[in-house]
Every structure is written in structure tokens, then in C-alpha cells.
Write a protein that holds these residues in place. Structure first.
Motif, PDB file in Angstrom:
ATOM      1  N   GLU A 143      67.637  57.703  -0.091  1.00  0.00           N
ATOM      2  CA  GLU A 143      66.816  56.502   0.023  1.00  0.00           C
ATOM      3  C   GLU A 143      67.359  55.650   1.170  1.00  0.00           C
ATOM      4  N   LYS A 144      66.472  54.871   1.772  1.00  0.00           N
ATOM      5  CA  LYS A 144      66.896  54.010   2.879  1.00  0.00           C
ATOM      6  C   LYS A 144      67.907  52.969   2.381  1.00  0.00           C
ATOM      7  N   LYS A 145      68.938  52.755   3.152  1.00  0.00           N
ATOM      8  CA  LYS A 145      69.981  51.784   2.822  1.00  0.00           C
ATOM      9  C   LYS A 145      69.452  50.360   3.006  1.00  0.00           C
ATOM     10  N   PRO A 146      69.561  49.493   1.991  1.00  0.00           N
ATOM     11  CA  PRO A 146      69.193  48.083   2.175  1.00  0.00           C
ATOM     12  C   PRO A 146      70.017  47.459   3.292  1.00  0.00           C
ATOM     13  N   ALA A 147      69.357  46.755   4.179  1.00  0.00           N
ATOM     14  CA  ALA A 147      70.014  46.240   5.386  1.00  0.00           C
ATOM     15  C   ALA A 147      71.098  45.213   5.076  1.00  0.00           C
ATOM     16  N   HIS A 148      70.966  44.493   3.959  1.00  0.00           N
ATOM     17  CA  HIS A 148      71.928  43.417   3.689  1.00  0.00           C
ATOM     18  C   HIS A 148      73.236  43.929   3.087  1.00  0.00           C
ATOM     19  N   LEU A 149      73.301  45.224   2.778  1.00  0.00           N
ATOM     20  CA  LEU A 149      74.513  45.789   2.179  1.00  0.00           C
ATOM     21  C   LEU A 149      75.444  46.351   3.242  1.00  0.00           C
ATOM     22  N   SER A 150      76.732  46.117   3.076  1.00  0.00           N
ATOM     23  CA  SER A 150      77.734  46.761   3.926  1.00  0.00           C
ATOM     24  C   SER A 150      77.808  48.240   3.571  1.00  0.00           C
ATOM     25  N   TRP A 151      78.493  49.014   4.387  1.00  0.00           N
ATOM     26  CA  TRP A 151      78.659  50.436   4.057  1.00  0.00           C
ATOM     27  C   TRP A 151      79.414  50.608   2.745  1.00  0.00           C
ATOM     28  N   GLU A 152      80.444  49.791   2.519  1.00  0.00           N
ATOM     29  CA  GLU A 152      81.185  49.899   1.256  1.00  0.00           C
ATOM     30  C   GLU A 152      80.260  49.635   0.070  1.00  0.00           C
ATOM     31  N   GLU A 153      79.443  48.614   0.164  1.00  0.00           N
ATOM     32  CA  GLU A 153      78.535  48.276  -0.932  1.00  0.00           C
ATOM     33  C   GLU A 153      77.505  49.366  -1.154  1.00  0.00           C
ATOM     34  N   ALA A 154      76.958  49.902  -0.076  1.00  0.00           N
ATOM     35  CA  ALA A 154      75.952  50.958  -0.202  1.00  0.00           C
ATOM     36  C   ALA A 154      76.564  52.252  -0.738  1.00  0.00           C
ATOM     37  N   GLY A 155      77.794  52.527  -0.331  1.00  0.00           N
ATOM     38  CA  GLY A 155      78.428  53.788  -0.721  1.00  0.00           C
ATOM     39  C   GLY A 155      78.792  53.873  -2.180  1.00  0.00           C
ATOM     40  N   VAL A 156      78.999  52.735  -2.830  1.00  0.00           N
ATOM     41  CA  VAL A 156      79.409  52.743  -4.248  1.00  0.00           C
ATOM     42  C   VAL A 156      78.241  52.449  -5.180  1.00  0.00           C
ATOM     43  N   LEU A 157      77.071  52.304  -4.637  1.00  0.00           N
ATOM     44  CA  LEU A 157      75.972  51.662  -5.346  1.00  0.00           C
ATOM     45  C   LEU A 157      75.299  52.469  -6.444  1.00  0.00           C
ATOM     46  N   ALA A 158      74.798  53.647  -6.104  1.00  0.00           N
ATOM     47  CA  ALA A 158      73.681  54.244  -6.847  1.00  0.00           C
ATOM     48  C   ALA A 158      73.972  54.542  -8.311  1.00  0.00           C
ATOM     49  N   LEU A 159      75.050  55.261  -8.602  1.00  0.00           N
ATOM     50  CA  LEU A 159      75.263  55.694  -9.980  1.00  0.00           C
ATOM     51  C   LEU A 159      75.416  54.503 -10.924  1.00  0.00           C
ATOM     52  N   SER A 160      76.257  53.556 -10.570  1.00  0.00           N
ATOM     53  CA  SER A 160      76.507  52.420 -11.459  1.00  0.00           C
ATOM     54  C   SER A 160      75.316  51.472 -11.534  1.00  0.00           C
ATOM     55  N   ALA A 161      74.721  51.163 -10.387  1.00  0.00           N
ATOM     56  CA  ALA A 161      73.589  50.237 -10.385  1.00  0.00           C
ATOM     57  C   ALA A 161      72.402  50.825 -11.142  1.00  0.00           C
ATOM     58  N   LEU A 162      72.145  52.118 -10.941  1.00  0.00           N
ATOM     59  CA  LEU A 162      71.039  52.780 -11.635  1.00  0.00           C
ATOM     60  C   LEU A 162      71.297  52.837 -13.133  1.00  0.00           C
ATOM     61  N   THR A 163      72.517  53.176 -13.519  1.00  0.00           N
ATOM     62  CA  THR A 163      72.876  53.217 -14.937  1.00  0.00           C
ATOM     63  C   THR A 163      72.676  51.846 -15.577  1.00  0.00           C
ATOM     64  N   GLY A 164      73.153  50.804 -14.897  1.00  0.00           N
ATOM     65  CA  GLY A 164      73.019  49.457 -15.429  1.00  0.00           C
ATOM     66  C   GLY A 164      71.577  48.998 -15.506  1.00  0.00           C
ATOM     67  N   TYR A 165      70.798  49.309 -14.481  1.00  0.00           N
ATOM     68  CA  TYR A 165      69.396  48.879 -14.445  1.00  0.00           C
ATOM     69  C   TYR A 165      68.606  49.502 -15.590  1.00  0.00           C
ATOM     70  N   ARG A 166      68.755  50.798 -15.793  1.00  0.00           N
ATOM     71  CA  ARG A 166      68.018  51.472 -16.872  1.00  0.00           C
ATOM     72  C   ARG A 166      68.432  50.926 -18.232  1.00  0.00           C
ATOM     73  N   ALA A 167      69.755  50.775 -18.447  1.00  0.00           N
ATOM     74  CA  ALA A 167      70.238  50.264 -19.734  1.00  0.00           C
ATOM     75  C   ALA A 167      69.719  48.854 -19.991  1.00  0.00           C
ATOM     76  N   LEU A 168      69.716  48.023 -18.964  1.00  0.00           N
ATOM     77  CA  LEU A 168      69.367  46.607 -19.121  1.00  0.00           C
ATOM     78  C   LEU A 168      67.865  46.379 -19.245  1.00  0.00           C
ATOM     79  N   PHE A 169      67.101  47.025 -18.370  1.00  0.00           N
ATOM     80  CA  PHE A 169      65.671  46.725 -18.290  1.00  0.00           C
ATOM     81  C   PHE A 169      64.773  47.774 -18.940  1.00  0.00           C
ATOM     82  N   THR A 170      65.000  49.061 -18.651  1.00  0.00           N
ATOM     83  CA  THR A 170      64.137  50.095 -19.221  1.00  0.00           C
ATOM     84  C   THR A 170      64.357  50.212 -20.718  1.00  0.00           C
TER      85      THR A 170
END
Length: 327
Positions: free
Chosen positions: A121-148
Motif C-alpha cells: 500500500e502507498k506510504k502515508p506522506a506524513h509518516l517517517s520511514w520508522e513510523e511506516a516500517g513498524v505500522l501495519a501489523l500492530s495498527a491493523l490488529t488494533g483497528y480491527r479489535a477496536l472498531f470491527t
């Protein structure tokens, strides 16, 4: 290329063949990869297998080459890796064929990775490389648990036992973004302070008397990944008819459950793990809308990956641990 692999029961840096983009694939030159607890558990699960496996699920980088049939990405595009393989549309549970990148497939702790174009997926422009590199697994896990699963909305109160994990930091940010009240726990005074700075409204000592401390609160949703150590304590503070979502078990997997108390309380229990590409795209949209950043605790180089593993095992981090691959 240089990679951090598991081979013959050991983890080490090893030279591996550079990947090539097959039909429908892209090769990503990785800038940063992110550590997850899954990564430090895989060597135990693989045992003494001889075949070298590149570890790692999370990563971000620049597309270096594209295979035949790829039309939605071009060389030079900045992208993040979606580690949830072959789960595209939101569903109650992962489909047959779902896997997480990093076993059995080669993962992201390498200078390059070849992966289906469906998994980037395209990297959000406001994220640094460090932020983008650690993002997907944890953010996706949290989003599904919290909202879905948890269906958290404005005005709800969310209780999160354990404040320091990468997922927990995303849970705090996401919940606050939509106007929910957030209560967390930690044994660490430092982590409680950091959780409050991130936006938590209340941060309790894990060893405190939760029912007494929260007597004036109405807990709508519990998001728990600790397991046996907190499950029944969480139920004690959850409102009647409330929702509890479990996405992990860092303590023992099994719990003792009083069924009569549970069904009289009309509680709702949900299991959750990772999420679909549809949900990951919702995560990226959410991050861009609220200009939310990942919390990166510490960054190591690829050559020091073993030190990064040891640091994560010590459980002292607040947020994510990153591996800088290039740049």
C-alpha cells in the motif's frame, strides 16, 4: 543481499540471493522493518530446521522493480508492506489461505523483498520511514479489535490492560481520535506516564484494585491481549452487556470462566487477530485524517537485529521497535 534469518536453530545475519519480481509481484527495497513478538517466537516454533528463513512481518520501502501484470505501482513508489497475506475483504474470520508474512514466506528483515503487488500500500506522506516500517501489523490488529469487533464509538469508555505494546499505543490513539475515553494499566510508572502523554485519560497500576479505582466509571469495551492474568479482572470492571475483545495472550492461554456470572452479565466475548486489506486501507485513511503517528520506542540497525530481539524480550519498550535497513 543481507538478511536476518533463522537457520539450524539459530538467528544470524546471512547473505541471501536477491529476489526477483515474478508475475504480479514487486520488489521492495526496504528502508525500515518493524519487530513484533511473533518474530521472536518463530525460532522456537521452527526448531532446528535447516532452511534459512528471513524473519519479519512489517516493513516499508521503495519499489525497485515490478513484474509483468503490475499496473497500480511504479518504480520509485514509497510503500508499506501488508503482512496479512491473502485476506482482502473484511470478514468475520480470516479466509482459507490466510498467513502472516515471515513464516512460511520470507519476511522483511532483509535489504529487499519480492511480494505480490496485492500486499503493498502507498506510504502515508506524513509518516517517517520508522513510523511506516513498524505500522501495519500492530495498527491493523488494533483497528480491527477496536472498531470491527469492539464497535467503539464517540462517548464510549475503553479499558486496555497493558499500556506499552505497539498495539496498545495504536489503540490509545485510535480511540481518542474518535472521541472515546481511554483507561489503561501498567506496572511501570514510566509507561503509565507515557500513556497519559499519548492521550489516555486514566492510567492505573496493574496491581491496584481495579473495581475500587474504577467505581465511578462505566466500561463499555475491554481490549485485552494479556490473557489469564487479566481476563477475569477485566470482566469485573466491564459493564453488564459490555464487550470484551481478545487479540492475544502474553500470559497463559487458558482462563477459568464462571459461566453463570458470564451469562447473567450478558457479556459479549470476541476473538480478533490481524485484519483484512480493506481494514488496513481504513487504518491508513484514519491515520491520514487525524495525522496520527506511530510510537517508535527505539531503532536498531539490521546488523544489530539480535540486540533488538533481546530488547523486545525484556518488555521495556513503549510502542514499537524498528530495524533500519537502509538510509
Amino acid at each position: 543481499m543481507k538478511a536476518f534469518v533463522h537457520e539450524y536453530g539459530k538467528v544470524k545475519i546471512k547473505a541471501m540471493d536477491e529476489p526477483v519480481a515474478d508475475q504480479g509481484e514487486v520488489v521492495v527495497s526496504l528502508r525500515v522493518a518493524g519487530l513484533n513478538r511473533r518474530d521472536i517466537n518463530i525460532p522456537n516454533r521452527r526448531g532446528g530446521k535447516a532452511e534459512a528463513l528471513v524473519l519479519g512481518s512489517d516493513g516499508a520501502g521503495v519499489i525497485e522493480s515490478v513484474g509483468k501484470g503490475v499496473t497500480n505501482f511504479s518504480i520509485g513508489d514509497e510503500v508499506i508492506i501488508n503482512p496479512g497475506l491473502r485476506w482482502y475483504e473484511n470478514s468475520d474470520a480470516p479466509p482459507k489461505g490466510f498467513d502472516i508474512l515471515g513464516m512460511p514466506d520470507h519476511g522483511t528483515f532483509a535489504e529487499k523483498i519480492a511480494i505480490s503487488a496485492e500486499q503493498v500500500e502507498k506510504k502515508p506522506a506524513h509518516l517517517s520511514w520508522e513510523e511506516a516500517g513498524v505500522l501495519a501489523l500492530s495498527a491493523l490488529t488494533g483497528y480491527r479489535a477496536l472498531f470491527t469487533k469492539g464497535e467503539v464509538k464517540e462517548g464510549d469508555t475503553v479499558f486496555i490492560p497493558g499500556a506499552g505494546s505497539g498495539v496498545a499505543t495504536f489503540l490509545i490513539s485510535f480511540a481518542k481520535n474518535v472521541g472515546a475515553k481511554v483507561i489503561v494499566t501498567s506496572r511501570s510508572e514510566r509507561k503509565r506516564k507515557q500513556a497519559m502523554e499519548l492521550g489516555a485519560d486514566i492510567a492505573l497500576d496493574t496491581n491496584s484494585d481495579w473495581p475500587q479505582e474504577l467505581a465511578d466509571e462505566t466500561i463499555d469495551v475491554v481490549i485485552d491481549s494479556v490473557g489469564r492474568a487479566t481476563f477475569n479482572r477485566s470482566l469485573e470492571v466491564l459493564k453488564k452487556g459490555g464487550r470484551i475483545v481478545i487479540f492475544g495472550a502474553t500470559t497463559e492461554d487458558t482462563v477459568d470462566l464462571n459461566l453463570r456470572t458470564f451469562f447473567y452479565g450478558q457479556y459479549q466475548l470476541f476473538g480478533s487477530t490481524m485484519g483484512s486489506r480493506q481494514e488496513l486501507r481504513a487504518v491508513l485513511k484514519h491515520l491520514e485524517e487525524y495525522k496520527t503517528h506511530a510510537v517508535v520506542d527505539k531503532t536498531f540497525t539490521l546488523d544489530n537485529a539480535e540486540d533488538a530481539f533481546e530488547y523486545l524480550e525484556e518488555n521495556k519498550q513503549f510502542g514499537k521497535v524498528a530495524l533500519r535497513i537502509k538510509g
